[in-house]
Design a protein around this motif. Structure first.
Motif, PDB file in Angstrom:
ATOM      1  N   UNK A  82       0.794  -1.228   0.000  1.00 18.34           N
ATOM      2  CA  UNK A  82       0.000   0.000   0.000  1.00 18.34           C
ATOM      3  C   UNK A  82       0.835   1.291   0.000  1.00 18.34           C
ATOM      4  N   UNK A  83       2.099   1.190   0.383  1.00 19.68           N
ATOM      5  CA  UNK A  83       2.894   2.416   0.464  1.00 19.68           C
ATOM      6  C   UNK A  83       2.428   3.327   1.583  1.00 19.68           C
ATOM      7  N   UNK A  84       2.293   4.606   1.380  1.00 18.66           N
ATOM      8  CA  UNK A  84       2.450   5.303   0.100  1.00 18.66           C
ATOM      9  C   UNK A  84       3.908   5.478  -0.345  1.00 18.66           C
ATOM     10  N   UNK A  85       4.863   5.199   0.569  1.00 17.29           N
ATOM     11  CA  UNK A  85       6.267   5.307   0.158  1.00 17.29           C
ATOM     12  C   UNK A  85       6.709   3.921  -0.313  1.00 17.29           C
ATOM     13  N   UNK A  88       7.584  -1.064   8.713  1.00 15.32           N
ATOM     14  CA  UNK A  88       7.540   0.351   9.087  1.00 15.32           C
ATOM     15  C   UNK A  88       6.255   1.003   8.559  1.00 15.32           C
ATOM     16  N   UNK A  89       5.718   1.911   9.341  1.00 19.86           N
ATOM     17  CA  UNK A  89       4.469   2.587   8.961  1.00 19.86           C
ATOM     18  C   UNK A  89       4.635   3.376   7.672  1.00 19.86           C
ATOM     19  N   UNK A  90       3.708   3.173   6.752  1.00 21.57           N
ATOM     20  CA  UNK A  90       3.675   3.991   5.543  1.00 21.57           C
ATOM     21  C   UNK A  90       4.746   3.649   4.522  1.00 21.57           C
ATOM     22  N   UNK A 123      10.214  -2.214 -19.499  1.00 20.86           N
ATOM     23  CA  UNK A 123      11.192  -1.819 -18.479  1.00 20.86           C
ATOM     24  C   UNK A 123      11.316  -2.887 -17.390  1.00 20.86           C
ATOM     25  N   UNK A 124      12.405  -2.837 -16.638  1.00 18.93           N
ATOM     26  CA  UNK A 124      12.593  -3.788 -15.540  1.00 18.93           C
ATOM     27  C   UNK A 124      11.516  -3.560 -14.474  1.00 18.93           C
ATOM     28  N   UNK A 125      10.920  -4.655 -14.006  1.00 12.86           N
ATOM     29  CA  UNK A 125       9.826  -4.564 -13.038  1.00 12.86           C
ATOM     30  C   UNK A 125      10.242  -5.144 -11.695  1.00 12.86           C
ATOM     31  N   UNK A 126       9.632  -4.627 -10.647  1.00 12.30           N
ATOM     32  CA  UNK A 126       9.787  -5.249  -9.331  1.00 12.30           C
ATOM     33  C   UNK A 126       8.894  -6.491  -9.306  1.00 12.30           C
ATOM     34  N   UNK A 127       9.168  -7.407  -8.382  1.00  9.31           N
ATOM     35  CA  UNK A 127       8.403  -8.657  -8.377  1.00  9.31           C
ATOM     36  C   UNK A 127       6.971  -8.484  -7.855  1.00  9.31           C
ATOM     37  N   UNK A 128       6.814  -7.943  -6.650  1.00  9.33           N
ATOM     38  CA  UNK A 128       5.519  -7.999  -5.973  1.00  9.33           C
ATOM     39  C   UNK A 128       4.405  -7.273  -6.727  1.00  9.33           C
ATOM     40  N   UNK A 129       4.648  -6.053  -7.131  1.00  7.44           N
ATOM     41  CA  UNK A 129       3.587  -5.272  -7.788  1.00  7.44           C
ATOM     42  C   UNK A 129       3.714  -5.297  -9.294  1.00  7.44           C
ATOM     43  N   UNK A 130       4.827  -5.826  -9.804  1.00  6.07           N
ATOM     44  CA  UNK A 130       5.136  -5.771 -11.241  1.00  6.07           C
ATOM     45  C   UNK A 130       5.127  -4.322 -11.737  1.00  6.07           C
ATOM     46  N   UNK A 131       5.428  -3.395 -10.844  1.00  9.27           N
ATOM     47  CA  UNK A 131       5.551  -1.979 -11.241  1.00  9.27           C
ATOM     48  C   UNK A 131       6.989  -1.730 -11.705  1.00  9.27           C
ATOM     49  N   UNK A 132       7.178  -0.764 -12.602  1.00  4.62           N
ATOM     50  CA  UNK A 132       8.543  -0.490 -13.079  1.00  4.62           C
ATOM     51  C   UNK A 132       9.467  -0.069 -11.934  1.00  4.62           C
TER      52      UNK A 132
END
Lengths: 625, 235
Positions: free
Chosen positions: A37-40, A69-71, A94-103
């Motif tokens: 969830x982030x937001x960070x 850690x919170x947030x 582009x290269x993606x992260x595993x968990x979210x498949x976000x760039x």
């Protein structure tokens, strides 16, 4: 340019049938933190293939700390193998992260593990695939803050131009402080420059862009780094150190991979640091002081971790597990609690004495694979030079004990090219190996059915920063090959196998261990010539490295074999693990005289300087055997 | 039909629990060994009273049905887990489901006679759904399949090894799916080998001068084929 955070797995999925080992790219492993969830958003990168990076304990520790850690949310990323990387470039994925498949280029914070020098080109490849500018200086205001940490930060200069910040030392507390600092600074609208200034005020964080490299008559040809005026960056960045190791989570590994990985087992870190004082060992100097985890905590975490992950093997890891003062009762307790469940307990390396074999015996139950010892040098003289405080008798007693306990295969680790080494020291390696074989035959018998085998693996010594041998030059390739011929020629028995490491790989490692910030041009030129996965024997391309060096006017052999003056300012003097330069100089002189230095967890303080510099102490729960 | 009463082997006092599970979504890309390791760990996490073999390596007693090709999904995979205690199969299923990745979720569990042959050899018939997910003409592929079948056997390379499949024995039937976007294959595995759907489609494409189409392959069900040719449900 910062990319949008969105799930792009749909771009990777069609490529999966076209690549080998698609499970490298799947995510969804048991224990992975899927809710992000982030937001960070932070992403930890191990710049090698999934099967090499996933077992890394450091990443597991930091992943847990950040996700707790919170947030702040944290994901993982590994370097795709050639086949996938080629397809991604061809199709502009582009290269993606595993968990979210976000760039990867959409994250707020990207952290690399520096496991060893030969990941250098992989970091360039990772950043390039991600679309993040390779040089920190070229990044835009909104680009991810790219940091690094890990065991190989102690000469970070050849890689420094790629990083906005580098964390020295233990990361479990510092990584959260770094993430929070970036988050808060971003929220306050701080410029990139001011974010880096804020990071430089966190203890253990080195911000390379705040330092200039000066080359003068007091330095080596690689110069030394000084803080830029007006930045208030510290002259020397002192490492972070967790004083109360027992207060950290004992079981950090929760993710259970689908594919077979290089260490496919649950690892529990039973102690951190080693004070044996081997003069070639970088980890032994940079992870001080010694901090043991209490036995009860290890046993409880092992049981819980095995139940949560489903692993059937447990590894009690550290630099020297059999040195733990509660090692024997700990293994007995684990044996009692885990019996009948088909679970194997292993310890990563054996101490070279009878106690080490007793502990291996207690750990392995009825299983008898091979047993590994590391005498490191063939003669007592050279073992004294390197401060490997074991004797010929230790080796013989340990070998006899091992054969008597049922082991039939023994592996011995040695090094070649150690300071003051002569041909006599080299010839003593096959002699010691044959002696161990003879002991095996005495105990087990001489027939073919006895199956006694001894192998010796000989690595090329690479001088590393912050060791007493940091001033030494590396043995030249031609001389390594001559000594290797001596070694191999002295082997007269089919049951002895002697092998040695590729000296060219060690040469590149040695050059990168010595170079200053200018070394980054070499890394970049090698990458442009196709170098990546350099630590993989199948992928290492020495010719490309040599051509890259030539293009820049460098000569790799002369860089690696260059010795430094004892009073020269070194390229890494501005980053410190706490061990004092005076202590290292003293150890260098004692090495030359063949004088050994004791282990401060068994004897009195040896004055390495770590405890007063960091405000910490050795933590040992019992009497060390 | 799910058995709720275990038939124990009196000598070993062990109970053979058969579990049907799926392999779905992105986990279709797991290899057989990866599936075995993952289920082994799921069983350990479930804390079921699994039996451990008496061999040197002391492994969990667990048997699997025939390997699925990497990339193929399944709605009907099976494993047999030997337990040291008889427990309610529903409860066992719940515990397994809670400790398994969702895309490898167990769907049914029941006891089977202890002395049945090994699963891999016992499940000899399977139905496959093969969808063509690119623009390749299913009609052309269908003609290619007919031509390949007419020759009676198929030869292909697996790695560097040449393999032969007797289509007369291994391909029981092949129909175009009602939706028209692929095929339903009924296959039989024999001692000489079994037919992989993608191999058949690849051969059919070559026959018609087409490139290998992009496929979505799913093993829909498996059975044991009795001596009289009747099909027996695995559970």
């Amino acid at each position: 340019m910062r990319l949008a955070r969105e799930d792009l797995f749909r771009l990777i999925e069609p490529l999966l049938p076209l690549v080998e080992k698609p499970s490298r790219y799947l995510d969804h492993e048991w224990g992975a933190v899927e809710e992000q969830p982030g937001p960070f958003h932070a992403c930890l990168v191990y710049p090698d293939a999934y099967e090499v990076g996933q077992p890394n304990l450091g990443i597991s520790i930091l992943y847990d700390a950040l996700n707790g850690a919170d947030g702040i949310s944290c994901e993982r990323c590994y370097l795709p193998w050639h086949d996938m990387a080629d397809l991604m470039r061809e199709r502009h994925v582009p290269l993606l992260a595993l968990e979210s498949a976000a760039p990867l280029a959409s994250f707020d914070l990207v952290g690399f593990t520096l496991a060893h020098e030969l990941v250098a080109t992989n970091i360039v490849e990772t950043l390039d695939l991600a679309g993040i500018p390779v040089r920190a200086a070229d990044r835009a205001e909104d680009d991810a803050i790219v940091i690094a940490g890990g065991p190989s930060v102690w000469n970070a200069e050849p890689l420094a131009p790629m990083f906005d910040a580098i964390l020295l030392g233990d990361g479990e507390d510092a990584i959260v402080e770094i993430a929070a600092c970036v988050r808060d600074a971003r929220a306050a609208g701080a410029s990139r420059e001011n974010i880096l200034l804020a990071l430089s005020r966190i203890q253990g964080v080195y911000v390379p862009s705040l330092y200039d490299v000066v080359v003068d008559s007091t330095s080596t040809r690689w110069g030394y780094a000084v803080p830029r005026p007006g930045t208030s960056a510290p002259e020397v960045v002192l490492k972070r150190c967790v004083a109360d190791f027992a207060s950290t989570p004992a079981c950090a590994e929760h993710i259970v991979p689908y594919m077979g990985i290089v260490q496919d087992r649950l690892a529990i870190e039973v102690l951190r640091g080693c004070a044996r004082g081997c003069r070639f060992c970088q980890a032994g100097m940079t992870y001080r002081p010694v901090r043991e985890r209490p036995m009860d905590q290890v046993v409880e975490a092992s049981e819980r971790g095995l139940a949560e992950t489903g692993y059937d093997e447990l590894s009690l890891t550290s630099l020297s597990t059999t040195d733990h003062s509660q090692c024997a009762p700990m293994l007995n307790e684990l044996d009692e609690r885990l019996s009948g469940r088909g679970i194997r307990v292993s310890i990563p390396s054996q101490r070279l004495d009878s106690f080490g074999v007793d502990m291996a015996n207690a750990a392995s139950g009825s299983k008898r694979g091979g047993l590994t010892f590391a005498p490191e040098a063939g003669t007592q003289r050279l073992r004294d030079v390197i401060n490997k405080n074991v004797t010929e008798e230790d080796l013989e007693r340990a070998a006899r004990n091992a054969f008597e306990h049922g082991w039939r295969r023994v592996k011995l680790y040695f090094m070649m090219g150690l300071p003051t080494e002569t041909d006599d020291d080299i010839m003593a390696i096959p002699a010691a190996t044959h002696r161990v074989l003879e002991i095996g035959r005495e105990v087990v018998g001489r027939g073919k059915k006895s199956k006694v085998q001894v192998s010796a693996s000989v690595a090329v010594f690479v001088p590393k920063a912050y060791t007493p041998f940091q001033w030494a030059g590396q043995l030249e390739v031609g001389e390594v090959e001559r000594r290797a011929r001596l070694l191999l020629g002295a082997n007269t028995d089919r049951d002895v196998k002697i092998s040695y490491h590729d000296p060219r790989t060690s040469l590149v490692e040695g050059a990168l261990s010595k170079m200053g910030r200018a070394g980054f041009d070499l890394v970049l030129a090698a990458w442009r010539r196709g170098c990546r996965f350099d630590a993989w024997t199948s992928e290492f391309n020495y010719d490309a490295w040599e051509a890259a060096a030539e293009e820049l006017g460098y000569d790799l052999p002369s860089i690696a074999s260059e010795g430094f003056l004892l009073d020269a300012r070194l390229p890494w003097d501005h980053t410190s693990p706490g061990v004092s330069k005076g202590f290292l100089q003293r150890e260098w002189r004692r090495a030359a005289q063949g004088v050994t230095t004791p282990d401060c967890t068994r004897d009195s303080c040896v004055g390495c300087g770590v405890c007063p510099a960091l405000g910490v102490d050795n933590v040992v729960w019992g009497e060390r055997a | 039909m799910i058995n709720t009463v275990a038939i124990t082997n009196s000598k070993l006092n062990q109970y053979r629990l058969r579990v049907r599970y799926r392999k779905d979504g992105r986990l279709a890309h797991l290899g057989h060994l990866e599936v075995i390791n993952t289920i082994n760990r799921s069983v350990r996490r479930s804390q079921l009273p699994f039996a451990v073999g008496n061999g040197f390596a002391r492994r969990m007693r667990l048997q699997f049905s025939q390997a699925l090709p990497v990339g193929a999904a399944s709605l009907g995979e099976y494993f047999d887990l030997f337990l040291t205690e008889e427990m309610d199969p529903k409860a066992a299923l719940e515990r397994l489901a809670a400790s398994s990745p969702t895309l490898l979720a167990p769907m049914a569990a029941g006891y089977v006679p202890y002395g049945l042959p090994a699963l891999e050899a016992w499940l000899t018939r399977s139905t496959w759904s093969v969808n063509v997910i690119d623009e390749t003409s299913v009609e052309a592929l269908s003609q290619g399949i007919d031509a390949v079948r007419a020759r009676g056997s198929l030869t292909y390379l697996r790695g560097e090894k040449e393999k032969h499949v007797d289509l007369g024995r291994t391909l029981v039937s092949c129909e175009v799916r009602p939706s028209g976007n692929g095929f339903l294959l009924d296959c039989r595995s024999t001692e000489e080998g079994s037919l992989r759907p993608a191999i058949l489609i690849g051969a059919a494409a070559r026959e018609e001068g087409l490139a290998m189409p992009a496929l979505s392959v799913c093993r829909v069900a498996q059975w044991h084929e009795d001596e009289d040719g009747s099909l027996v449900e695995p559970m």
